[in-house]
Design a protein around this motif. Sequence first.
Motif, PDB file in Angstrom:
ATOM      1  N   GLY A   1      -7.744  18.225 -11.137  1.00  0.00           N
ATOM      2  CA  GLY A   1      -6.523  18.934 -10.824  1.00  0.00           C
ATOM      3  C   GLY A   1      -5.356  18.491 -11.673  1.00  0.00           C
ATOM      4  N   GLN A   2      -4.208  19.056 -11.370  1.00  0.00           N
ATOM      5  CA  GLN A   2      -2.987  18.745 -12.101  1.00  0.00           C
ATOM      6  C   GLN A   2      -2.605  17.288 -11.922  1.00  0.00           C
ATOM      7  OE1 GLN A   2      -1.339  20.988 -13.988  1.00  0.00           O
ATOM      8  NE2 GLN A   2       0.155  19.433 -14.636  1.00  0.00           N
ATOM      9  N   PRO A   3      -2.293  16.565 -13.013  1.00  0.00           N
ATOM     10  CA  PRO A   3      -1.919  15.158 -12.866  1.00  0.00           C
ATOM     11  C   PRO A   3      -0.561  15.001 -12.192  1.00  0.00           C
ATOM     12  CG  PRO A   3      -1.675  15.858 -15.146  1.00  0.00           C
ATOM     13  CD  PRO A   3      -2.349  16.987 -14.435  1.00  0.00           C
ATOM     14  N   VAL A   4      -0.468  14.029 -11.292  1.00  0.00           N
ATOM     15  CA  VAL A   4       0.785  13.694 -10.614  1.00  0.00           C
ATOM     16  C   VAL A   4       0.945  12.188 -10.642  1.00  0.00           C
ATOM     17  CG1 VAL A   4       0.711  15.725  -9.120  1.00  0.00           C
ATOM     18  CG2 VAL A   4      -0.314  13.589  -8.337  1.00  0.00           C
ATOM     19  N   PRO A   5       2.154  11.663 -10.567  1.00  0.00           N
ATOM     20  CA  PRO A   5       2.357  10.206 -10.612  1.00  0.00           C
ATOM     21  C   PRO A   5       1.715   9.521  -9.409  1.00  0.00           C
ATOM     22  CG  PRO A   5       4.398  11.370 -11.088  1.00  0.00           C
ATOM     23  CD  PRO A   5       3.431  12.398 -10.596  1.00  0.00           C
ATOM     24  N   PHE A   6       1.179   8.337  -9.649  1.00  0.00           N
ATOM     25  CA  PHE A   6       0.642   7.499  -8.581  1.00  0.00           C
ATOM     26  C   PHE A   6       1.267   6.123  -8.711  1.00  0.00           C
ATOM     27  CE2 PHE A   6      -2.187   4.527  -6.549  1.00  0.00           C
ATOM     28  CZ  PHE A   6      -2.599   5.199  -5.404  1.00  0.00           C
ATOM     29  N   ALA A   7       1.849   5.641  -7.586  1.00  0.00           N
ATOM     30  CA  ALA A   7       2.519   4.346  -7.581  1.00  0.00           C
ATOM     31  C   ALA A   7       1.933   3.460  -6.490  1.00  0.00           C
ATOM     32  CB  ALA A   7       4.025   4.526  -7.378  1.00  0.00           C
ATOM     33  N   ALA A   8       2.388   2.198  -6.436  1.00  0.00           N
ATOM     34  CA  ALA A   8       1.854   1.243  -5.477  1.00  0.00           C
ATOM     35  C   ALA A   8       2.097   1.657  -4.040  1.00  0.00           C
ATOM     36  CB  ALA A   8       2.455  -0.138  -5.733  1.00  0.00           C
ATOM     37  N   ASP A   9       3.149   2.466  -3.801  1.00  0.00           N
ATOM     38  CA  ASP A   9       3.474   2.858  -2.421  1.00  0.00           C
ATOM     39  C   ASP A   9       3.043   4.283  -2.086  1.00  0.00           C
ATOM     40  OD1 ASP A   9       5.256   4.244  -3.975  1.00  0.00           O
ATOM     41  OD2 ASP A   9       7.028   3.729  -2.791  1.00  0.00           O
ATOM     42  N   THR A  10       2.243   4.894  -2.929  1.00  0.00           N
ATOM     43  CA  THR A  10       1.869   6.297  -2.731  1.00  0.00           C
ATOM     44  C   THR A  10       1.106   6.524  -1.432  1.00  0.00           C
ATOM     45  OG1 THR A  10       1.804   6.715  -5.102  1.00  0.00           O
ATOM     46  CG2 THR A  10       0.573   8.226  -3.718  1.00  0.00           C
ATOM     47  N   VAL A  11       0.082   5.708  -1.164  1.00  0.00           N
ATOM     48  CA  VAL A  11      -0.758   5.928   0.009  1.00  0.00           C
ATOM     49  C   VAL A  11      -0.012   5.556   1.292  1.00  0.00           C
ATOM     50  CG1 VAL A  11      -3.008   5.466   1.051  1.00  0.00           C
ATOM     51  CG2 VAL A  11      -2.774   5.463  -1.425  1.00  0.00           C
ATOM     52  N   LEU A  12       0.833   4.525   1.242  1.00  0.00           N
ATOM     53  CA  LEU A  12       1.600   4.138   2.417  1.00  0.00           C
ATOM     54  C   LEU A  12       2.569   5.242   2.827  1.00  0.00           C
ATOM     55  CD1 LEU A  12       2.175   1.984   4.503  1.00  0.00           C
ATOM     56  CD2 LEU A  12       3.851   0.990   2.936  1.00  0.00           C
ATOM     57  N   LYS A  13       3.193   5.888   1.860  1.00  0.00           N
ATOM     58  CA  LYS A  13       4.087   7.010   2.168  1.00  0.00           C
ATOM     59  C   LYS A  13       3.316   8.158   2.816  1.00  0.00           C
ATOM     60  CE  LYS A  13       7.569   6.099  -1.385  1.00  0.00           C
ATOM     61  NZ  LYS A  13       8.174   6.584  -2.655  1.00  0.00           N
ATOM     62  N   ALA A  14       2.105   8.403   2.336  1.00  0.00           N
ATOM     63  CA  ALA A  14       1.283   9.459   2.938  1.00  0.00           C
ATOM     64  C   ALA A  14       0.921   9.107   4.374  1.00  0.00           C
ATOM     65  CB  ALA A  14       0.018   9.674   2.109  1.00  0.00           C
ATOM     66  N   ALA A  15       0.589   7.831   4.631  1.00  0.00           N
ATOM     67  CA  ALA A  15       0.253   7.406   5.989  1.00  0.00           C
ATOM     68  C   ALA A  15       1.450   7.544   6.917  1.00  0.00           C
ATOM     69  CB  ALA A  15      -0.246   5.963   5.971  1.00  0.00           C
ATOM     70  N   ALA A  16       2.646   7.175   6.441  1.00  0.00           N
ATOM     71  CA  ALA A  16       3.854   7.298   7.259  1.00  0.00           C
ATOM     72  C   ALA A  16       4.172   8.762   7.545  1.00  0.00           C
ATOM     73  CB  ALA A  16       5.025   6.624   6.547  1.00  0.00           C
TER      74      ALA A  16
ATOM     75  N   LEU B   1       0.829  -1.198   0.000  1.00  0.00           N
ATOM     76  CA  LEU B   1       0.000   0.000   0.000  1.00  0.00           C
ATOM     77  C   LEU B   1       0.867   1.253   0.000  1.00  0.00           C
ATOM     78  CD1 LEU B   1      -2.632  -1.211   2.554  1.00  0.00           C
ATOM     79  CD2 LEU B   1      -3.153  -0.444   0.259  1.00  0.00           C
ATOM     80  N   GLY B   2       0.301   2.379  -0.379  1.00  0.00           N
ATOM     81  CA  GLY B   2       1.119   3.581  -0.310  1.00  0.00           C
ATOM     82  C   GLY B   2       0.503   4.885  -0.742  1.00  0.00           C
ATOM     83  N   GLY B   3       1.145   6.151  -0.500  1.00  0.00           N
ATOM     84  CA  GLY B   3       0.737   7.396  -1.124  1.00  0.00           C
ATOM     85  C   GLY B   3       1.183   8.721  -0.607  1.00  0.00           C
ATOM     86  N   ALA B   4       1.302   9.677  -1.462  1.00  0.00           N
ATOM     87  CA  ALA B   4       1.542  11.066  -1.096  1.00  0.00           C
ATOM     88  C   ALA B   4       0.293  11.848  -1.416  1.00  0.00           C
ATOM     89  CB  ALA B   4       2.719  11.620  -1.887  1.00  0.00           C
ATOM     90  N   LEU B   5      -0.077  12.789  -0.569  1.00  0.00           N
ATOM     91  CA  LEU B   5      -1.285  13.568  -0.783  1.00  0.00           C
ATOM     92  C   LEU B   5      -1.189  14.343  -2.084  1.00  0.00           C
ATOM     93  CD1 LEU B   5      -1.858  14.912   2.819  1.00  0.00           C
ATOM     94  CD2 LEU B   5      -3.050  13.066   1.667  1.00  0.00           C
ATOM     95  N   VAL B   6      -2.302  14.386  -2.793  1.00  0.00           N
ATOM     96  CA  VAL B   6      -2.337  15.036  -4.090  1.00  0.00           C
ATOM     97  C   VAL B   6      -3.010  16.392  -3.960  1.00  0.00           C
ATOM     98  CG1 VAL B   6      -3.163  14.841  -6.455  1.00  0.00           C
ATOM     99  CG2 VAL B   6      -2.450  12.795  -5.229  1.00  0.00           C
ATOM    100  N   ALA B   7      -2.345  17.427  -4.401  1.00  0.00           N
ATOM    101  CA  ALA B   7      -2.907  18.776  -4.330  1.00  0.00           C
ATOM    102  C   ALA B   7      -3.623  19.095  -5.632  1.00  0.00           C
ATOM    103  CB  ALA B   7      -1.800  19.794  -4.092  1.00  0.00           C
TER     104      ALA B   7
END
Length: 509
Positions: free
Chosen positions: A36-51, A14-20
């Motif tokens: 909004g502006q497109p940004v890359p999304f990967a398998a670890d995006t949401v996990l990174k956001a949670a961390a 799981l993973g993630g960075a918040l998308v603005a």
Amino acid sequence: MAGRQRREFLGFALGGALVAAGARTGLGSAAAEPLGQPVPFAADTVLKAAAQLAAAPFKAPDAPLPSLFSGLNFDQYASIRRVPGSAIWADDKVGFSLEPLHRGFVYTTPTAINIIENGLSQRVIYEAADFDFGKLQPPAAMGDLGFSGLRILRSSDQGFQDVAIFQGASFYRSRANGQNFGVTARGLSIRTGDEPGEEFPLFREFWVEKPTPASNTLTMYALLDSASMTGAFRFTIRPLETTIIDTEMTLIARVATDKLGVGAMTAAYLFSGLDHRRPNDWRAAVYEATGLQILSGKGEWLWRPVSNRETLQISAFADLNPRGFGLIQRSRTFDAFYDDEGRWELRPTLWIEPIGDWGDGDLRLLEIPAASENNANIVAQWRPKNGMAAGTSQSLAYRQFWCWTPPSRPPLAVCTSSRAGTIGTRQRFTVEMTGDVFADPQKAAAATADIQANPGKVASVRLYPYKDRRSVRVVFDLEPGSEPYSELRLTLSVDNQPASETWLYRWTA
């Protein structure tokens, strides 16, 4: 669960960075609202956001609503509807569409929604023109109010139909084909029924992958946050005759946390023939779930009817690596309720099968006093024995079946009716067990009942076989004496072999 399925779950990170939100661009015809502006999304995006969230103190979302929306009652809020044809993917023939839900009433916390396509994520931006406000008169310029959640629909011969709704804290609902909504699931619960009070984690953000026309599967990611915990979730939703939702989650403890509730679910239960809390009600019964079913790690099938109590009741069924549990609606006829509007017989059963070993813990059942069917007063959840230290993480997965009947069922007779009443100083119970084994008159006549009461004394046990019903009814009396409660346990046997699931109940004075 098959080994291949388990590898598929464990192979997912799981993973993630918040998308603005940014410029108004679009991925094909993905949405009526601008993106909004497109940004890359990967398998670890949401996990990174949670961390990242877990490393900082909790901060509740701060996005005030215009007073017009924050003060709505239920009817006013229900009058806000999507403009026809404004659903995301409504014209893309991918089998699904999405409807972002307006904020208001009790759903005031904002939740960001993003669309994923070709490895890129874009935030859905609020657009007032996509909503019909009925008699409400919102100001002309309100800005980006965000959303309170989203509704997932699938295409059918009758057009698009609701599959699931994710809205409010970490609550969500789904249903099988032909059902009404009923029991509600939760991404995570913390301290339910415990001091110093319950904590309600919330889904801050969703990411939804645009499906392919042939997939019949929708994948959605979610970022969970609370004062104690953050989490990264992936939901894989497959709406067939039964809707299956595979849930994979990684939890990260912001602070030391115990009393977690995994696979939590809630249902409304007002009255039945087991408790008679509403003797003057025009209906025969009112409830979304008949009881809690448990398939223990040792393979024992337990059935615990639920009830609307005078006082809060908490029951814990200790187990190691449970194999399944859920709030089950076993009453599937109109005559069980006689409610033309509620149609409780059409409410879904929610059955959960853990993926992998969950270790030591207990199935926790809360029965909360309620005076209205609008209160979800029955709560069931898995409570792990061990909590989580600050900074640690834990991954779990399970499969939900939103269904008419669970795919895993006892190979024995099951309880189809539980009733109770007072006979002088005694409490009389009738429990009916139904199964093919009792279609044989000889076996039905040979059935014996093992009934235990602690504390209290069981008296006057009688068994009544009914060939046409394939059932045996057990009638017995409980003599509680001066005791305020009694834990009851009942099983039927034929030729010294188990013939029924195990019926459990807590009587309270």
